[in-house]
Structures are given as C-alpha cells and as structure tokens.
Design a protein around this motif. Sequence first.
Motif, PDB file in Angstrom:
ATOM      1  N   GLY A  18       0.819  -1.199   0.000  1.00 62.55           N
ATOM      2  CA  GLY A  18       0.000   0.000   0.000  1.00 62.55           C
ATOM      3  C   GLY A  18       0.851   1.246   0.000  1.00 62.55           C
ATOM      4  O   GLY A  18       2.079   1.195   0.080  1.00 62.55           O
ATOM      5  N   GLY A  19       0.168   2.384  -0.116  1.00 63.32           N
ATOM      6  CA  GLY A  19       0.888   3.643  -0.116  1.00 63.32           C
ATOM      7  C   GLY A  19      -0.055   4.815  -0.049  1.00 63.32           C
ATOM      8  O   GLY A  19      -1.252   4.708  -0.334  1.00 63.32           O
ATOM      9  N   THR A  20       0.486   5.959   0.344  1.00 60.45           N
ATOM     10  CA  THR A  20      -0.295   7.184   0.438  1.00 60.45           C
ATOM     11  C   THR A  20       0.322   8.258  -0.433  1.00 60.45           C
ATOM     12  O   THR A  20       1.547   8.310  -0.595  1.00 60.45           O
ATOM     13  CB  THR A  20      -0.364   7.670   1.896  1.00 60.45           C
ATOM     14  N   SER A  21      -0.517   9.116  -1.005  1.00 63.52           N
ATOM     15  CA  SER A  21      -0.057  10.242  -1.812  1.00 63.52           C
ATOM     16  C   SER A  21       0.888   9.751  -2.910  1.00 63.52           C
ATOM     17  O   SER A  21       0.485   8.972  -3.774  1.00 63.52           O
ATOM     18  CB  SER A  21       0.607  11.276  -0.903  1.00 63.52           C
ATOM     19  N   ALA A  22       2.153  10.159  -2.891  1.00 63.19           N
ATOM     20  CA  ALA A  22       3.099   9.682  -3.897  1.00 63.19           C
ATOM     21  C   ALA A  22       3.233   8.166  -3.866  1.00 63.19           C
ATOM     22  O   ALA A  22       3.459   7.526  -4.901  1.00 63.19           O
ATOM     23  CB  ALA A  22       4.468  10.330  -3.685  1.00 63.19           C
ATOM     24  N   GLY A  23       3.104   7.576  -2.678  1.00 66.13           N
ATOM     25  CA  GLY A  23       3.170   6.124  -2.567  1.00 66.13           C
ATOM     26  C   GLY A  23       2.006   5.432  -3.226  1.00 66.13           C
ATOM     27  O   GLY A  23       2.134   4.308  -3.717  1.00 66.13           O
ATOM     28  N   MET A  24       0.856   6.082  -3.269  1.00 69.86           N
ATOM     29  CA  MET A  24      -0.300   5.550  -3.997  1.00 69.86           C
ATOM     30  C   MET A  24      -0.118   5.722  -5.495  1.00 69.86           C
ATOM     31  O   MET A  24      -0.532   4.881  -6.297  1.00 69.86           O
ATOM     32  CB  MET A  24      -1.574   6.255  -3.545  1.00 69.86           C
ATOM     33  N   ALA A  25       0.547   6.815  -5.897  1.00 66.08           N
ATOM     34  CA  ALA A  25       0.648   7.166  -7.314  1.00 66.08           C
ATOM     35  C   ALA A  25       1.415   6.147  -8.142  1.00 66.08           C
ATOM     36  O   ALA A  25       1.254   6.109  -9.364  1.00 66.08           O
ATOM     37  CB  ALA A  25       1.292   8.546  -7.459  1.00 66.08           C
ATOM     38  N   ILE A  26       2.233   5.305  -7.514  1.00 65.89           N
ATOM     39  CA  ILE A  26       3.054   4.354  -8.272  1.00 65.89           C
ATOM     40  C   ILE A  26       2.441   2.961  -8.317  1.00 65.89           C
ATOM     41  O   ILE A  26       3.048   2.044  -8.889  1.00 65.89           O
ATOM     42  CB  ILE A  26       4.475   4.254  -7.685  1.00 65.89           C
ATOM     43  N   LEU A  27       1.237   2.776  -7.776  1.00 72.10           N
ATOM     44  CA  LEU A  27       0.713   1.423  -7.612  1.00 72.10           C
ATOM     45  C   LEU A  27      -0.131   0.940  -8.780  1.00 72.10           C
ATOM     46  O   LEU A  27      -0.547  -0.222  -8.798  1.00 72.10           O
ATOM     47  CB  LEU A  27      -0.083   1.320  -6.306  1.00 72.10           C
ATOM     48  N   GLY A  28      -0.432   1.786  -9.757  1.00 72.82           N
ATOM     49  CA  GLY A  28      -1.116   1.335 -10.954  1.00 72.82           C
ATOM     50  C   GLY A  28      -0.114   0.841 -11.983  1.00 72.82           C
ATOM     51  O   GLY A  28       1.073   1.157 -11.921  1.00 72.82           O
ATOM     52  N   SER A  29      -0.594   0.071 -12.968  1.00 75.15           N
ATOM     53  CA  SER A  29       0.323  -0.371 -14.024  1.00 75.15           C
ATOM     54  C   SER A  29       0.738   0.806 -14.901  1.00 75.15           C
ATOM     55  O   SER A  29       1.793   0.787 -15.530  1.00 75.15           O
ATOM     56  CB  SER A  29      -0.323  -1.457 -14.884  1.00 75.15           C
ATOM     57  N   ALA A  30      -0.100   1.845 -14.956  1.00 76.50           N
ATOM     58  CA  ALA A  30       0.279   3.124 -15.555  1.00 76.50           C
ATOM     59  C   ALA A  30       0.433   4.119 -14.419  1.00 76.50           C
ATOM     60  O   ALA A  30      -0.250   4.020 -13.393  1.00 76.50           O
ATOM     61  CB  ALA A  30      -0.789   3.594 -16.541  1.00 76.50           C
ATOM     62  N   TYR A  31       1.330   5.086 -14.577  1.00 74.69           N
ATOM     63  CA  TYR A  31       1.586   5.985 -13.457  1.00 74.69           C
ATOM     64  C   TYR A  31       2.126   7.324 -13.948  1.00 74.69           C
ATOM     65  O   TYR A  31       2.803   7.413 -14.978  1.00 74.69           O
ATOM     66  CB  TYR A  31       2.591   5.353 -12.475  1.00 74.69           C
ATOM     67  N   PHE A  32       1.785   8.377 -13.200  1.00 77.20           N
ATOM     68  CA  PHE A  32       2.321   9.714 -13.428  1.00 77.20           C
ATOM     69  C   PHE A  32       3.665   9.791 -12.721  1.00 77.20           C
ATOM     70  O   PHE A  32       3.740   9.629 -11.509  1.00 77.20           O
ATOM     71  CB  PHE A  32       1.344  10.752 -12.876  1.00 77.20           C
ATOM     72  N   THR A  33       4.738  10.019 -13.480  1.00 79.01           N
ATOM     73  CA  THR A  33       6.082   9.949 -12.890  1.00 79.01           C
ATOM     74  C   THR A  33       6.456  11.183 -12.090  1.00 79.01           C
ATOM     75  O   THR A  33       7.319  11.109 -11.212  1.00 79.01           O
ATOM     76  CB  THR A  33       7.141   9.762 -13.979  1.00 79.01           C
ATOM     77  N   ALA A  34       5.848  12.353 -12.393  1.00 79.41           N
ATOM     78  CA  ALA A  34       6.234  13.628 -11.771  1.00 79.41           C
ATOM     79  C   ALA A  34       7.703  13.965 -12.035  1.00 79.41           C
ATOM     80  O   ALA A  34       8.315  14.701 -11.263  1.00 79.41           O
ATOM     81  CB  ALA A  34       5.936  13.626 -10.275  1.00 79.41           C
ATOM     82  N   GLN A  35       8.247  13.456 -13.119  1.00 76.42           N
ATOM     83  CA  GLN A  35       9.662  13.698 -13.425  1.00 76.42           C
ATOM     84  C   GLN A  35       9.968  15.182 -13.580  1.00 76.42           C
ATOM     85  O   GLN A  35      11.045  15.653 -13.214  1.00 76.42           O
ATOM     86  CB  GLN A  35      10.053  12.952 -14.698  1.00 76.42           C
ATOM     87  N   TYR A  36       9.013  15.919 -14.123  1.00 74.90           N
ATOM     88  CA  TYR A  36       9.237  17.347 -14.364  1.00 74.90           C
ATOM     89  C   TYR A  36       8.364  18.214 -13.451  1.00 74.90           C
ATOM     90  O   TYR A  36       8.056  19.351 -13.771  1.00 74.90           O
ATOM     91  CB  TYR A  36       8.956  17.672 -15.831  1.00 74.90           C
ATOM     92  N   GLY A  37       7.969  17.662 -12.320  1.00 80.33           N
ATOM     93  CA  GLY A  37       7.164  18.397 -11.364  1.00 80.33           C
ATOM     94  C   GLY A  37       5.693  18.034 -11.458  1.00 80.33           C
ATOM     95  O   GLY A  37       5.285  17.192 -12.266  1.00 80.33           O
ATOM     96  N   SER A  38       4.904  18.660 -10.613  1.00 80.02           N
ATOM     97  CA  SER A  38       3.479  18.364 -10.561  1.00 80.02           C
ATOM     98  C   SER A  38       2.768  18.920 -11.793  1.00 80.02           C
ATOM     99  O   SER A  38       3.341  19.655 -12.601  1.00 80.02           O
ATOM    100  CB  SER A  38       2.860  18.951  -9.297  1.00 80.02           C
TER     101      SER A  38
END
Length: 426
Positions: free
Chosen positions: A151-171
């Motif tokens: 499990g995860g919260t906030s950013a930790g939740m954001a990586i748990l799908g097979s597709a994900y928003f990387t936030a590489q260049y910011g929000s």
Amino acid sequence: MKKITLLFLLSIQMFFAQNYTEYLTGNATDITTNHKAGICLMGGAGEQDDAMKWFLNQADGGDVVVLRASGDDGYNNYFYTSLGVTINSVRTFVIDDALGAVDPYVLEKVANAEAIWFAGGDQYDYVQYFKDNAMEDALNTFINTKQGVIGGTSAGMAILGSAYFTAQYGSLTSPVALSNPYHPRAALGYNDFLEIPFMENVITDSHFADRDREGRISVFMARYSKDNNKRSFGIACNEYTAICVDEDGKASVFGDYPAYPEFAYFLQSNCVADYLPETIEKFQPITWNRGGEAIKVYKVPGTASGTNYFDLTDWETGSGGTWEDWSIEDGVFTAVAGTNPMCGTLSTPEFESFSVELYPNPVSDRLFLKSKTPVKSIKIYSILGKEFSAKMLNNETIDVTPLSSGLYVLKLYSETSEQVYKFIKR
C-alpha cells in the motif's frame, strides 16, 4: 603524507557509507505468518486509521517494511502501537538513491516482510530508485509470489497502478493537462514497473477533489487509451480517504463520510466501439466527449466500517456509490449524473452455454474440468481483457502454472457453445 592518508581514509569511508537510513521498532528477528494479499490506497494528507488496521491485519502479526525517500520514522510507533494491531516489527528505510534501494540488506528485509508501505513524498524518487533494478524485482516477487499486502499514500499511492504519473518534471494541474495533454509535465509510465493484481491498465491519483485533479486523471486516461489503443481505468481518492482491495478484488472504501466529503472514484473509459478521444494532440485542448459519456465513474463515500465497495473483477458491481459521466470538450471538463455502463452484460457473446464443473478454485498449478460436452479450445484473460497463452494437458486438465497470482477469466469453447468462468491463481 598525512593529507594523503586522510584523503584515503575519507574515500574508504564514503565507499562503505550506507545509502539509506534504517529505523526499527519491535522484534529484530523475522517471523513467518499466514499473511494475506491486498492493496491499500490512501489519498494523502493523513492516514485513515480503520484502513490502516485492515492493512496491518492482512500481515497477520508479521513484519512491516516502510519505504520512503524522505522523512524519518513517523510510521513506526503509529503502526506498532497506536492502532492496537499486534505485529512483529516495523522497519522504515529512508532510501537516498538507487544504490540504497538495491543494497542486499534492504532487499532481504523487503523479501522477509509480510506488508510493505510506501510513504508520501515525490513519486519520481521511487521511480528513479526502485524501477528497473533488483528492488523492482523484489517488490514484484513480494506481490505476486509471496502475495503480501502492499500500500501507499499520496506519492506512494501514485506508483501502484500499471500506468503511473512519474512527476519527473514536477506536478501537473488539471488546467495545464486539459489545454495540452502532451505537456512535458504530463510524463507517464506504462506497464513497466509494479505488477499488482487488479491494477492492470489502471492509473491512480491522490489528493483528488481537494486539488481539482478530476481533469488531470481524465487526461492521463485519455493518453493511456490513445498511446496503447486500450480502454483505460483509474482509481482516485480524496484526502483522508482510503481504498482497501482484498485478495478477491473487492475494493472497500474507508473514510468519515458524511461528516467530511471523503470519496473514492473508480473510473473507466466507456465500453463502446468508439471510446478513444476525438482530439488529443500536442499544444491543443483535448476533446474526449463521446456523447457526454467518455468516462464512466463510480463515486463511493468512505465510511469507518468500509461497508461501501466496488468490485474490481468486473468494474460494474458496487454498493453505496453513485454513477457519473465525465467528459471533456475543447479543454473544458464536465461531470454529470450517469449510469452503469454494464460492460460485462453488453460484451457477453451470443453462444449457448454448456455445463462444466471446474476445480479447484483458487488454484495453484492445474485446473481440472468435467464436461459432458467436449471442450475444443480455451482462452484465458486477465480481468481487464489481456489474453494469456493457455495450455490444455488433456481434455480435462489446464496448466495455469505460468500465470502470475490474480483473478482470471476462462472461456471454454465447444463446437457450438461457450462458457465463461472466473478463477483465482494463487
């Protein structure tokens, strides 16, 4: 000579320096328990205690590992003592870089855990540190072979799908995404990181209505559908809201509704032939309308008991929620009351059924079937439609050993008939 010696000693110290910080609360000796699989998705801003109790109970008194790239031991006492659930230990690793993530000691503790939690922070740290290396392998083994709870919260939740928003260049805000769906900040990863049952073709988002992210996730889903030519799915949480998915795919929603607007959202591109966005190009506002029904959304209020739920095995069965239709026209997002798309009902093939007995279910290696009607062929799909190779050892035995753990759809074909079953691979 002294300066040379000092420089040498400093270099040795740096070479052996740890690339992580460890905090341990509880028993340092590993134990083995009868843990259960599961997923816990937390919307951020603060933990929902009832969901966290569910998460810890899945570990069955075992060891919890918290992974984070910033912060300290804030979860240790919270997990170990505050929630009243007995566990063996909580071990937090604050990972500094990819070297820290693949340290053999860290990987050993991840492998030995019964529960793994990703803290909030910057999800690009997790992508940089945990992806395409031994940590990614360890996490996927934990999820699919050991079948621990994650499990995860906030950013930790954001990586748990097979597709994900990387936030590489910011929000990324909804207005920016809606005006340019291929904006550089809209950096997405597809099917190349964590492999979590029930999360295939799914992208997650947190701090949802609180930060007006409805338009943003709609663009993420449009991008996924366009770039992969597949229907896309999404799961999102408001702050202080959590979704707990058990091993059978039932997603229970926890929160403090009606005192607060704590909702979870289950989104899917509509199951129609023309589901792709009408206009999705660089530097142009997106249009994904499809008659005002481009995205079907089940909005579920979270309660302390987690009574309200949505079924991730069919993406149409739920309790306690309401359906909405979301659409985008020339960069303008709209949400209105909607209806259940009934995708499973609409997609049922026009075949006669025949009676088959299928066992065992759940299954580890081989499925056995008994049918008076000869079975000519079979097909196996994930719950979201990905087809897997299937091998019949004989007319009554199907080898499912190569499949990862999760829920699958089995289609059996006779000369004139078809039958559909669901089974769980352990």
